[in-house]
Scaffold this active site. Sequence first.
Site, PDB file in Angstrom:
ATOM      1  N   GLU A   1     -37.233  20.661 -24.805  1.00  0.00           N
ATOM      2  CA  GLU A   1     -38.153  20.997 -23.708  1.00  0.00           C
ATOM      3  C   GLU A   1     -38.342  19.785 -22.790  1.00  0.00           C
ATOM      4  O   GLU A   1     -38.303  19.903 -21.566  1.00  0.00           O
ATOM      5  CB  GLU A   1     -39.497  21.474 -24.287  1.00  0.00           C
ATOM      6  CG  GLU A   1     -40.370  22.156 -23.251  1.00  0.00           C
ATOM      7  CD  GLU A   1     -41.673  22.715 -23.821  1.00  0.00           C
ATOM      8  OE1 GLU A   1     -41.863  22.670 -25.056  1.00  0.00           O
ATOM      9  OE2 GLU A   1     -42.498  23.191 -23.027  1.00  0.00           O
TER      10      GLU A   1
ATOM     11  N   GLY B   1     -49.610  24.450 -22.429  1.00  0.00           N
ATOM     12  CA  GLY B   1     -50.839  24.892 -23.072  1.00  0.00           C
ATOM     13  C   GLY B   1     -50.931  24.358 -24.495  1.00  0.00           C
ATOM     14  O   GLY B   1     -52.004  24.009 -24.979  1.00  0.00           O
ATOM     15  N   ALA B   2     -49.761  24.292 -25.185  1.00  0.00           N
ATOM     16  CA  ALA B   2     -49.782  23.902 -26.593  1.00  0.00           C
ATOM     17  C   ALA B   2     -49.098  22.568 -26.863  1.00  0.00           C
ATOM     18  O   ALA B   2     -49.297  21.988 -27.921  1.00  0.00           O
ATOM     19  CB  ALA B   2     -49.125  24.996 -27.438  1.00  0.00           C
ATOM     20  N   SER B   3     -48.254  22.106 -25.944  1.00  0.00           N
ATOM     21  CA  SER B   3     -47.605  20.805 -26.164  1.00  0.00           C
ATOM     22  C   SER B   3     -47.460  20.070 -24.838  1.00  0.00           C
ATOM     23  O   SER B   3     -47.621  20.651 -23.760  1.00  0.00           O
ATOM     24  CB  SER B   3     -46.217  20.997 -26.799  1.00  0.00           C
ATOM     25  OG  SER B   3     -45.329  21.541 -25.861  1.00  0.00           O
ATOM     26  N   THR B   4     -47.169  18.781 -24.966  1.00  0.00           N
ATOM     27  CA  THR B   4     -46.952  17.983 -23.756  1.00  0.00           C
ATOM     28  C   THR B   4     -45.750  17.075 -23.995  1.00  0.00           C
ATOM     29  O   THR B   4     -45.529  16.621 -25.127  1.00  0.00           O
ATOM     30  CB  THR B   4     -48.228  17.185 -23.373  1.00  0.00           C
ATOM     31  OG1 THR B   4     -48.031  16.599 -22.090  1.00  0.00           O
ATOM     32  CG2 THR B   4     -48.565  16.095 -24.378  1.00  0.00           C
ATOM     33  N   GLN B   5     -44.959  16.856 -22.947  1.00  0.00           N
ATOM     34  CA  GLN B   5     -43.731  16.080 -23.089  1.00  0.00           C
ATOM     35  C   GLN B   5     -43.705  14.895 -22.122  1.00  0.00           C
ATOM     36  O   GLN B   5     -44.177  15.009 -20.991  1.00  0.00           O
ATOM     37  CB  GLN B   5     -42.494  16.934 -22.783  1.00  0.00           C
ATOM     38  CG  GLN B   5     -42.131  17.957 -23.824  1.00  0.00           C
ATOM     39  CD  GLN B   5     -43.087  19.141 -23.864  1.00  0.00           C
ATOM     40  OE1 GLN B   5     -43.679  19.465 -24.896  1.00  0.00           O
ATOM     41  NE2 GLN B   5     -43.285  19.767 -22.727  1.00  0.00           N
TER      42      GLN B   5
HETATM   43  O1  ITT Z   1     -45.120  24.828 -22.952  1.00  0.00           O
HETATM   44  P1  ITT Z   1     -46.256  25.464 -23.693  1.00  0.00           P
HETATM   45  O2  ITT Z   1     -47.125  24.445 -24.339  1.00  0.00           O
HETATM   46  O3  ITT Z   1     -45.814  26.545 -24.590  1.00  0.00           O
HETATM   47  O4  ITT Z   1     -47.220  26.123 -22.626  1.00  0.00           O
HETATM   48  P2  ITT Z   1     -46.921  27.121 -21.431  1.00  0.00           P
HETATM   49  O5  ITT Z   1     -45.456  27.220 -21.161  1.00  0.00           O
HETATM   50  O6  ITT Z   1     -47.640  28.392 -21.636  1.00  0.00           O
HETATM   51  O7  ITT Z   1     -47.623  26.300 -20.301  1.00  0.00           O
HETATM   52  P3  ITT Z   1     -47.551  26.443 -18.717  1.00  0.00           P
HETATM   53  O8  ITT Z   1     -46.785  25.273 -18.217  1.00  0.00           O
HETATM   54  O9  ITT Z   1     -47.150  27.759 -18.267  1.00  0.00           O
HETATM   55  O10 ITT Z   1     -49.097  26.266 -18.395  1.00  0.00           O
HETATM   56  C1  ITT Z   1     -49.733  25.098 -18.780  1.00  0.00           C
HETATM   57  C2  ITT Z   1     -51.198  25.334 -18.897  1.00  0.00           C
HETATM   58  O11 ITT Z   1     -51.760  25.514 -17.604  1.00  0.00           O
HETATM   59  C3  ITT Z   1     -52.612  26.644 -17.600  1.00  0.00           C
HETATM   60  N1  ITT Z   1     -52.648  27.161 -16.226  1.00  0.00           N
HETATM   61  C4  ITT Z   1     -51.805  28.001 -15.608  1.00  0.00           C
HETATM   62  N2  ITT Z   1     -52.178  28.206 -14.339  1.00  0.00           N
HETATM   63  C5  ITT Z   1     -53.295  27.462 -14.148  1.00  0.00           C
HETATM   64  C6  ITT Z   1     -54.184  27.247 -13.063  1.00  0.00           C
HETATM   65  O12 ITT Z   1     -53.985  27.830 -11.893  1.00  0.00           O
HETATM   66  N3  ITT Z   1     -55.215  26.417 -13.225  1.00  0.00           N
HETATM   67  C7  ITT Z   1     -55.441  25.801 -14.399  1.00  0.00           C
HETATM   68  N4  ITT Z   1     -54.665  25.953 -15.477  1.00  0.00           N
HETATM   69  C8  ITT Z   1     -53.610  26.788 -15.352  1.00  0.00           C
HETATM   70  C9  ITT Z   1     -52.051  27.563 -18.662  1.00  0.00           C
HETATM   71  O13 ITT Z   1     -53.064  28.410 -19.155  1.00  0.00           O
HETATM   72  C10 ITT Z   1     -51.628  26.548 -19.711  1.00  0.00           C
HETATM   73  O14 ITT Z   1     -52.715  26.162 -20.480  1.00  0.00           O
END
Ligand code: ITT
Length: 495
Positions: free
Chosen positions: A175, A206-210
């Site tokens: 990722e 939402g669950a991880s950061t890179q």
């Molecule tokens: O990679 P993983 O960790 O599985 O997560 P994800 O793929 O679901 O993560 P995203 O990049 O799509 O979103 C990152 C986070 O941002 C949030 N998010 C999306 N749109 C947003 C907005 O307009 N304002 C604030 N947060 C938002 C969303 O709920 C996630 O917690």
Amino acid sequence: MFLFPVCSPFLTSPSCLSVFPPPEMKGKNPWNTPTTIIITVIGIIAIVALVTVAVLQNRHLPQKYKYGIVLDAGSSHTSVYIYKLCQIYTVGISSYASAPWKAGESLRACMQDVEQQVPKKRHRQTPLYLGATAGMRLLKYNSSMSDGVLQAVEEALQKFPFSYQGARILSGQEEGAFGWVTVNYLDDRLSQVCGLETTGALDLGGASTQISFVSDKYNGSESPSNSVNFRLYGNDYNLYTHSFLCYGKDQALLMTQSVPEMLNDPCFNPGYTAIKNYSKIYDSPCLSGWKPQKIPTHFTHNGTGNFQQCQRIVKSIFNFTHCKYSQCSFNGIFQPSLQGQFGAFSAYYFVMSFLNLTDTTMPLEAVKAKLAHYCSTPWNQIKQQHPEVNEKYLAGYCFSGTYILTLLMEGYNFTSEEYSNIKFIKKIKDSDAGWTLGYMLNLTNMIPAEAPDSPLLPYSGYVSLVTIMAILLFILFILCLCPLWTRCSKQPEIV
Ligand SMILES: O=P(O)(O)OP(=O)(O)OP(=O)(O)OC[C@H]1O[C@@H](n2cnc3c(O)ncnc32)[C@H](O)[C@@H]1O
């Protein structure tokens, strides 16, 4: 006896002879002889052919794939990317662990939409991939659950007329690395012959950061598990990358809320109040083992809106006490010295753009002051000011902004000066920054390991050169015929 004219060296003697008119042809135009006409026509055809070849030969070949589809099955939602972007929100597939068939169902409507967007004649050649990220990585703790969800998703996707290439859970390393490829590919940093300095990638999900970047001080020997090697366009890259599972912004929030006394929460605006379910917090594998013996089923979550206090709580979820390497970021993870510019995307961008803090030339103290002001603003006022924003996100911006600054400055060790090397980005040249494009480029072999043989001239230069050569050839051809024509039109001398 006839006196024959001297022939041009460009014409071989037999054909040369044949174009000379016999004396009885005196007064006749030599262009009208069949041989001359044939040679002229052949000459013109040759020149036209030369120019046509020049035009067609050196043109960029059409790409094998016109479209490619990648489903990004994240922890918070699923997005569908058709090469560039077509994003349709559903809930994260990992949330269907207890009813996997629903995961397949959840993709059906958006995939039907995709079917409309890709031209029918391209359906069969369009590769379709699904990559699941941290939500599914967390579910993998219970492998039968993640297998069930992936199987349901596979069955649903195979029913579509695309070239289905499989669904899999990406590792955190993949990722991070594919996010880095996307950013640098879109920025045209990979195809440069001398290899431009690359941009690091910061992705907050939402669950991880890179975090992924190239550092001159890292060759992979210290902590090899953080090293990814690429050979792209003939350049070698040794990338440092690390994915922190549970440090995406949703899971990080749960970790701060796990502390029982956190019922009065400084990371939420004053006046914010909600009844929440404790089990939702402790169901997360990120908090396994943290669950107290006795907890109430619900708790009342009250915001108190204090940035400094929030920062202290956020900091408490990072462990800085042990590091067996020369240097670490947090939780004992090796990280070489930061180097170069960084693109920060996904939640980094969503949050900082909402807070109007994407300008990283702003002094860090000013950034903190603005965030502190936002955090202390009463919840009612925030809601009034932003009626269009989803309340779930709105309530979380104080926490998320504080988390982002803490992660960058305390976690990754960006100094106040280095903070300006970060650019909060959503898109680069109309394409979303994220791992999906890098993933597809890799799987479709669209980034060659070696630099393609570059033409000596650009396309326009090549065509111009061939055209000039054709014109010169034509002039020489005329020059060759000219003396013949002049002499032939004279009365032949009879000796
Ligand atoms: O990679 P993983 O960790 O599985 O997560 P994800 O793929 O679901 O993560 P995203 O990049 O799509 O979103 C990152 C986070 O941002 C949030 N998010 C999306 N749109 C947003 C907005 O307009 N304002 C604030 N947060 C938002 C969303 O709920 C996630 O917690």
